[in-house]
Structures are given as structure tokens and as C-alpha cells.
Design a protein around this motif. Structure first.
Motif, PDB file in Angstrom:
ATOM      1  N   LEU A 144       0.818  -1.212   0.000  1.00  0.00           N
ATOM      2  CA  LEU A 144       0.000   0.000   0.000  1.00  0.00           C
ATOM      3  C   LEU A 144       0.851   1.260   0.000  1.00  0.00           C
ATOM      4  O   LEU A 144       0.514   2.245  -0.635  1.00  0.00           O
ATOM      5  CB  LEU A 144      -0.939   0.006   1.207  1.00  0.00           C
ATOM      6  N   ARG A 145       1.982   1.187   0.697  1.00  0.00           N
ATOM      7  CA  ARG A 145       2.841   2.371   0.749  1.00  0.00           C
ATOM      8  C   ARG A 145       3.427   2.665  -0.634  1.00  0.00           C
ATOM      9  O   ARG A 145       3.520   3.818  -1.047  1.00  0.00           O
ATOM     10  CB  ARG A 145       3.953   2.133   1.771  1.00  0.00           C
ATOM     11  N   GLY A 146       3.792   1.614  -1.349  1.00  0.00           N
ATOM     12  CA  GLY A 146       4.272   1.811  -2.717  1.00  0.00           C
ATOM     13  C   GLY A 146       3.156   2.324  -3.611  1.00  0.00           C
ATOM     14  O   GLY A 146       3.342   3.225  -4.420  1.00  0.00           O
ATOM     15  N   MET A 147       1.998   1.725  -3.439  1.00  0.00           N
ATOM     16  CA  MET A 147       0.858   2.072  -4.277  1.00  0.00           C
ATOM     17  C   MET A 147       0.442   3.526  -4.096  1.00  0.00           C
ATOM     18  O   MET A 147       0.013   4.178  -5.042  1.00  0.00           O
ATOM     19  CB  MET A 147      -0.322   1.180  -3.908  1.00  0.00           C
ATOM     20  N   GLN A 148       0.558   4.027  -2.877  1.00  0.00           N
ATOM     21  CA  GLN A 148       0.182   5.400  -2.575  1.00  0.00           C
ATOM     22  C   GLN A 148       0.907   6.384  -3.496  1.00  0.00           C
ATOM     23  O   GLN A 148       0.297   7.308  -4.028  1.00  0.00           O
ATOM     24  CB  GLN A 148       0.577   5.679  -1.126  1.00  0.00           C
ATOM     25  N   ALA A 149       2.199   6.158  -3.695  1.00  0.00           N
ATOM     26  CA  ALA A 149       2.978   7.027  -4.577  1.00  0.00           C
ATOM     27  C   ALA A 149       2.464   6.898  -6.013  1.00  0.00           C
ATOM     28  O   ALA A 149       2.366   7.889  -6.739  1.00  0.00           O
ATOM     29  CB  ALA A 149       4.459   6.668  -4.500  1.00  0.00           C
ATOM     30  N   GLY A 150       2.119   5.678  -6.413  1.00  0.00           N
ATOM     31  CA  GLY A 150       1.586   5.453  -7.753  1.00  0.00           C
ATOM     32  C   GLY A 150       0.256   6.149  -7.957  1.00  0.00           C
ATOM     33  O   GLY A 150       0.023   6.787  -8.992  1.00  0.00           O
ATOM     34  N   VAL A 151      -0.617   6.049  -6.970  1.00  0.00           N
ATOM     35  CA  VAL A 151      -1.937   6.690  -7.049  1.00  0.00           C
ATOM     36  C   VAL A 151      -1.779   8.203  -7.171  1.00  0.00           C
ATOM     37  O   VAL A 151      -2.426   8.853  -7.998  1.00  0.00           O
ATOM     38  CB  VAL A 151      -2.793   6.351  -5.802  1.00  0.00           C
ATOM     39  N   ALA A 152      -0.874   8.773  -6.362  1.00  0.00           N
ATOM     40  CA  ALA A 152      -0.628  10.211  -6.413  1.00  0.00           C
ATOM     41  C   ALA A 152      -0.179  10.616  -7.819  1.00  0.00           C
ATOM     42  O   ALA A 152      -0.653  11.611  -8.374  1.00  0.00           O
ATOM     43  CB  ALA A 152       0.415  10.607  -5.372  1.00  0.00           C
ATOM     44  N   ALA A 153       0.701   9.814  -8.429  1.00  0.00           N
ATOM     45  CA  ALA A 153       1.195  10.117  -9.776  1.00  0.00           C
ATOM     46  C   ALA A 153       0.060  10.066 -10.798  1.00  0.00           C
ATOM     47  O   ALA A 153      -0.011  10.900 -11.703  1.00  0.00           O
ATOM     48  CB  ALA A 153       2.303   9.140 -10.164  1.00  0.00           C
ATOM     49  N   VAL A 154      -0.851   9.097 -10.647  1.00  0.00           N
ATOM     50  CA  VAL A 154      -1.984   8.963 -11.573  1.00  0.00           C
ATOM     51  C   VAL A 154      -2.844  10.225 -11.539  1.00  0.00           C
ATOM     52  O   VAL A 154      -3.206  10.781 -12.580  1.00  0.00           O
ATOM     53  CB  VAL A 154      -2.837   7.720 -11.219  1.00  0.00           C
ATOM     54  N   ILE A 155      -3.136  10.713 -10.345  1.00  0.00           N
ATOM     55  CA  ILE A 155      -3.988  11.904 -10.245  1.00  0.00           C
ATOM     56  C   ILE A 155      -3.269  13.137 -10.775  1.00  0.00           C
ATOM     57  O   ILE A 155      -3.829  13.919 -11.545  1.00  0.00           O
ATOM     58  CB  ILE A 155      -4.426  12.149  -8.782  1.00  0.00           C
ATOM     59  N   ILE A 156      -2.005  13.316 -10.377  1.00  0.00           N
ATOM     60  CA  ILE A 156      -1.273  14.509 -10.812  1.00  0.00           C
ATOM     61  C   ILE A 156      -1.126  14.508 -12.344  1.00  0.00           C
ATOM     62  O   ILE A 156      -1.243  15.543 -12.993  1.00  0.00           O
ATOM     63  CB  ILE A 156       0.111  14.593 -10.114  1.00  0.00           C
ATOM     64  N   ASP A 157      -0.914  13.340 -12.927  1.00  0.00           N
ATOM     65  CA  ASP A 157      -0.815  13.236 -14.391  1.00  0.00           C
ATOM     66  C   ASP A 157      -2.076  13.774 -15.061  1.00  0.00           C
ATOM     67  O   ASP A 157      -2.004  14.585 -15.988  1.00  0.00           O
ATOM     68  CB  ASP A 157      -0.586  11.765 -14.778  1.00  0.00           C
ATOM     69  N   VAL A 158      -3.220  13.347 -14.584  1.00  0.00           N
ATOM     70  CA  VAL A 158      -4.486  13.806 -15.166  1.00  0.00           C
ATOM     71  C   VAL A 158      -4.682  15.303 -14.935  1.00  0.00           C
ATOM     72  O   VAL A 158      -5.133  16.029 -15.824  1.00  0.00           O
ATOM     73  CB  VAL A 158      -5.667  13.005 -14.581  1.00  0.00           C
ATOM     74  N   VAL A 159      -4.308  15.774 -13.738  1.00  0.00           N
ATOM     75  CA  VAL A 159      -4.449  17.197 -13.440  1.00  0.00           C
ATOM     76  C   VAL A 159      -3.599  18.025 -14.412  1.00  0.00           C
ATOM     77  O   VAL A 159      -4.074  19.016 -14.981  1.00  0.00           O
ATOM     78  CB  VAL A 159      -4.038  17.494 -11.982  1.00  0.00           C
ATOM     79  N   VAL A 160      -2.354  17.586 -14.640  1.00  0.00           N
ATOM     80  CA  VAL A 160      -1.468  18.320 -15.557  1.00  0.00           C
ATOM     81  C   VAL A 160      -2.091  18.393 -16.952  1.00  0.00           C
ATOM     82  O   VAL A 160      -2.151  19.459 -17.567  1.00  0.00           O
ATOM     83  CB  VAL A 160      -0.075  17.644 -15.610  1.00  0.00           C
ATOM     84  N   THR A 161      -2.622  17.265 -17.435  1.00  0.00           N
ATOM     85  CA  THR A 161      -3.264  17.249 -18.759  1.00  0.00           C
ATOM     86  C   THR A 161      -4.434  18.229 -18.799  1.00  0.00           C
ATOM     87  O   THR A 161      -4.571  19.003 -19.754  1.00  0.00           O
ATOM     88  CB  THR A 161      -3.790  15.832 -19.071  1.00  0.00           C
ATOM     89  N   MET A 162      -5.263  18.209 -17.754  1.00  0.00           N
ATOM     90  CA  MET A 162      -6.448  19.069 -17.744  1.00  0.00           C
ATOM     91  C   MET A 162      -6.072  20.544 -17.664  1.00  0.00           C
ATOM     92  O   MET A 162      -6.689  21.386 -18.312  1.00  0.00           O
ATOM     93  CB  MET A 162      -7.375  18.688 -16.578  1.00  0.00           C
ATOM     94  N   VAL A 163      -5.039  20.854 -16.865  1.00  0.00           N
ATOM     95  CA  VAL A 163      -4.618  22.253 -16.743  1.00  0.00           C
ATOM     96  C   VAL A 163      -4.055  22.747 -18.081  1.00  0.00           C
ATOM     97  O   VAL A 163      -4.370  23.852 -18.533  1.00  0.00           O
ATOM     98  CB  VAL A 163      -3.582  22.417 -15.605  1.00  0.00           C
ATOM     99  N   ILE A 164      -3.254  21.918 -18.751  1.00  0.00           N
ATOM    100  CA  ILE A 164      -2.703  22.309 -20.066  1.00  0.00           C
ATOM    101  C   ILE A 164      -3.844  22.575 -21.057  1.00  0.00           C
ATOM    102  O   ILE A 164      -3.840  23.580 -21.768  1.00  0.00           O
ATOM    103  CB  ILE A 164      -1.760  21.211 -20.601  1.00  0.00           C
ATOM    104  N   ASP A 165      -4.840  21.696 -21.063  1.00  0.00           N
ATOM    105  CA  ASP A 165      -5.988  21.890 -21.965  1.00  0.00           C
ATOM    106  C   ASP A 165      -6.713  23.200 -21.668  1.00  0.00           C
ATOM    107  O   ASP A 165      -7.137  23.908 -22.581  1.00  0.00           O
ATOM    108  CB  ASP A 165      -6.986  20.729 -21.831  1.00  0.00           C
ATOM    109  N   LEU A 166      -6.851  23.499 -20.377  1.00  0.00           N
ATOM    110  CA  LEU A 166      -7.555  24.729 -19.988  1.00  0.00           C
ATOM    111  C   LEU A 166      -6.755  25.966 -20.412  1.00  0.00           C
ATOM    112  O   LEU A 166      -7.321  26.940 -20.918  1.00  0.00           O
ATOM    113  CB  LEU A 166      -7.783  24.743 -18.467  1.00  0.00           C
TER     114      LEU A 166
END
Lengths: 190, 188
Positions: free
Chosen positions: A116-138
Motif C-alpha cells: 500500500l505504501r508503494g501504491m500510494q505514490a503510484g496513485v498520487a502520480a496517476v492523479i497529478i498526471d491527469v491534473v497536468v493534462t487538464m490544466v494544459i488543456d484549460l
């Protein structure tokens, strides 16, 4: 998009699969759904997905369940919604039923903790990746007001911990006022 | 009778929890611990811990756990049904309105305002998770000493893979979990 048995199965399987991996809170399902239904299947448009997220966020109940209901309804009406609810609810129901048989062992397990501790970092990366894409589009829209609304909402939720329902209400009002005055200015300019 | 009680308790939890999991916690505690005494406070704390360790909404997890305790597998199903029913009715109504009126300019305006706000909320949730991952439980106030560098490196690699190769996020999450299992036993 043909609505045969195969389609319904695909819809159910997709929500079941996504729900089984929604670690770290309901918001995680939004980027996962976006990847699946917008990018991969191309069943829903990008902007529509953001609208559905806003509705899911401002309704009571779990965001993951609400988002699933909306996607199901959009793709196959009320039957679709029933199917996606089932797909979203079954994984936690099954997983927790199994775990509750030996929940103290699960809670104290070192293996689970490391994963779970490893996964937490992965989950954070998944969300930030999508946020970056959405902000660039905006930013590509080259419109100042939405950028201000975004920054303002971020400060309100992240730093000031203002209730999300309130933030949604205020940004909705700003948006409708901008639309009204935008039209007004155009008309008087003609 | 117990099924009806379970259903009604979780129906209220489903109806009044706005703003996602953490906002729902006090509400669940009130119903499950204070009013009905189905769980002790320490059992409730366990449900929270396990919810954070397993996928799925905390409301559904609590419904399953309490339902199983009180009324077996039927209890779990009744409680879960109670928990999702309010969402179901309200969200379907909103969806109907959205698809019927989204062409109107005033609705367009409202939605134009909501989209950037939604991006901000996802960003806020994401940043909270980043802090949680980097300062595992210690909190950002513990400064540089509290940073879990393995998590930072894992995050950076996962982020690069997602940006560059647009890999399936679920595979990225599983990969990060496997690496965690391989690395953490040696450093913790």
C-alpha cells in the motif's frame, strides 16, 4: 456504439475493474474513468466528463458511486446506471466480506502495508498526471476567467478547506454571470 | 426489523454525506457507534483503517462491515443498498436535467464556471495524496527529515511513465505496489 449484450458486459466489466482499483479516496476514480471512457473507449467527451464530475461531486453520497451512475445513465439510460452501480459496489462488498473474516490479521500485515505504501505514490502520480493534462488543456483555451476560477477554487479547497458544495455553487454563479455579461457586451458592440 | 434499521441508518448516511469519504466519517460514526451501538469506537477505527487499505468508498465499506456483523450477508446487502439509494435517485434526477437542458446558454455558463473548479478540486485531492505519500503519516511539518525518498522516486518514475508512454494507470499503481513490497522491507 451498438448496445448489445457485449456492450453491457463491457460497461459492467469496466466499472467493476475501475472500482477494484480505486485506492486513496473517491477522486481517484475520476482519472481512471477518464482514461477508460474518454481516451480508450471514446464513449464520452472530455468536457462532458468534467460536467459529470461536477454533478457527482455536488450530490450526496460516494463520488465513485455517483460518477458511475452518471456514466451508466449517459451510455445506456437507467439500465446502464443500475449496471454501473452494481459494478462499482460489488468489488468493495466482496473484498470487505473476505477481509472481515480475518480483519485484524489484514490490518496488521506487513506485506499489505509495504504494498500500500508503494501504491500510494503510484496513485498520487496517476492523479497529478491527469491534473497536468487538464490544466494544459484549460490554458490552451486562452481564456483568463476560467484560469482565475481554477486558482480561486484551488486556494479555497486546498488551503482554506472550504466546503466543496459552496465552491461549486460560487463557480457556477461566476460562470453564468460571465455568460450573461459576455452576451450583453457582444450585443451592445454590434 | 434489524434489516429495516440497517437500511434506514445507511440511507441517512448516503443522503447526508456531501463532499466524499472524509466528510462522511463523523456521520457514519454517529449512526453506527453512537445511536445504534453496532460497533465500539475501536472497531469503528478499524473500519476506517481497513477502508484506507482497500479500494472503494468508505460508506460502502462501513455498510458491508456493519451489515455483515449485524445481519450476515443479507445485512451487508441491505445496508449497501440503503447507502447507494439516495445517490441513485438524486444523481439520476440531476443527470436527466443535465442532458435535457445543457444546451441552454445559462446552463452552459454554469458549466463553464464548474469545469475549472472541478479541475481545482481534483488537483487539491491529488496534492493531498502527494503529501501523504511523501511524508508518510508524519505530516509535512516534519520537514525534509520526514521525507520518504523511496516514495518520491516511485512517484517521479510513475509520473514519467504516465506522461511519456500513457501507460494504463491501473498497471502503474500495481507496479508501484510491487516495487513497494520489494523495497520497503529493507529500509523500514
Amino acid at each position: 456504439m451498438k448496445k448489445d449484450i457485449k456492450f453491457y458486459y463491457k460497461l459492467f466489466a469496466a466499472t467493476f475493474y475501475l472500482s477494484a482499483f480505486t485506492f486513496g479516496g473517491g477522486f481517484v476514480i475520476i482519472p481512471l474513468m477518464r482514461k477508460k471512457f474518454v481516451d480508450q473507449y471514446k464513449w464520452i467527451e472530455e468536457k462532458e466528463m468534467l460536467d459529470l464530475t461536477a454533478i457527482a461531486q455536488s450530490s450526496p453520497g460516494a463520488i465513485a458511486v455517483n460518477a458511475a451512475i452518471l456514466v451508466g445513465y449517459r451510455l445506456a439510460g437507467v439500465i446502464g446506471a443500475m449496471l454501473t452501480i452494481l459494478g462499482t459496489v460489488l468489488p468493495p462488498l466482496l473484498i470487505l466480506s473476505v477481509i472481515s473474516l480475518a480483519y485484524t490479521q489484514f490490518r496488521d500485515s506487513l506485506i499489505v502495508r509495504y504494498v500500500l505504501r508503494g501504491m500510494q505514490a503510484g496513485v498520487a502520480a496517476v492523479i497529478i498526471d491527469v491534473v497536468v493534462t487538464m490544466v494544459i488543456d484549460l490554458l490552451k483555451e486562452r481564456n483568463v476567467l476560467p484560469v482565475f476560477v481554477m486558482i480561486g477554487s484551488f486556494v479555497a479547497t486546498f488551503f482554506l478547506h472550504i466546503n466543496v458544495v459552496f465552491v461549486i455553487l460560487v463557480s457556477g454563479i461566476i460562470g453564468s454571470m460571465a455568460m450573461y455579461y459576455g452576451k450583453h457586451i457582444k450585443k451592445s458592440g454590434e | 426489523m434489524i434489516y429495516l434499521k440497517l437500511f434506514w441508518s445507511f440511507f441517512q448516511i448516503g443522503l447526508f454525506s456531501f463532499g466524499g469519504g472524509y466528510a462522511a466519517m463523523p456521520l457514519i460514526q454517529n449512526q453506527v457507534v453512537d445511536i445504534n451501538g453496532w460497533l465500539t469506537m475501536s472497531e469503528f477505527a478499524d473500519v476506517i483503517t481497513i477502508s484506507q487499505m482497500t479500494p472503494g468508498p468508505i460508506g460502502i465499506n462501513a455498510a458491508t462491515f456493519v451489515g455483515l456483523r449485524i445481519g450476515g450477508i443479507q445485512g451487508a446487502m441491505v445496508a449497501t443498498l440503503g447507502c447507494v439509494l439516495p445517490s441513485c435517485v438524486i444523481v439520476l434526477t440531476l443527470a436527466y436535467i443535465y442532458y435535457k437542458y445543457r444546451g441552454l446558454s445559462v446552463v452552459q455558463g454554469v458549466l463553464n464556471g464548474l469545469r475549472p473548479a472541478v479541475i481545482a478540486m481534483i488537483a487539491s485531492a491529488g496534492l493531498t495524496l502527494v503529501i501523504l505519500a511523501f511524508w508518510n503519516g508524519k505530516g509535512i511539518t516534519s520537514g525534509v527529515d520526514g521525507i520518504d525518498y523511496v516514495a518520491v522516486v516511485l512517484f517521479a518514475i510513475a509520473f514519467m511513465i504516465l506522461r511519456k508512454w500513457k501507460m494504463n494507470p491501473v498497471h502503474v499503481m500495481i507496479g508501484a505496489g510491487v516495487i513497494g513490497l520489494c523495497v520497503y522491507p529493507f529500509i523500514l
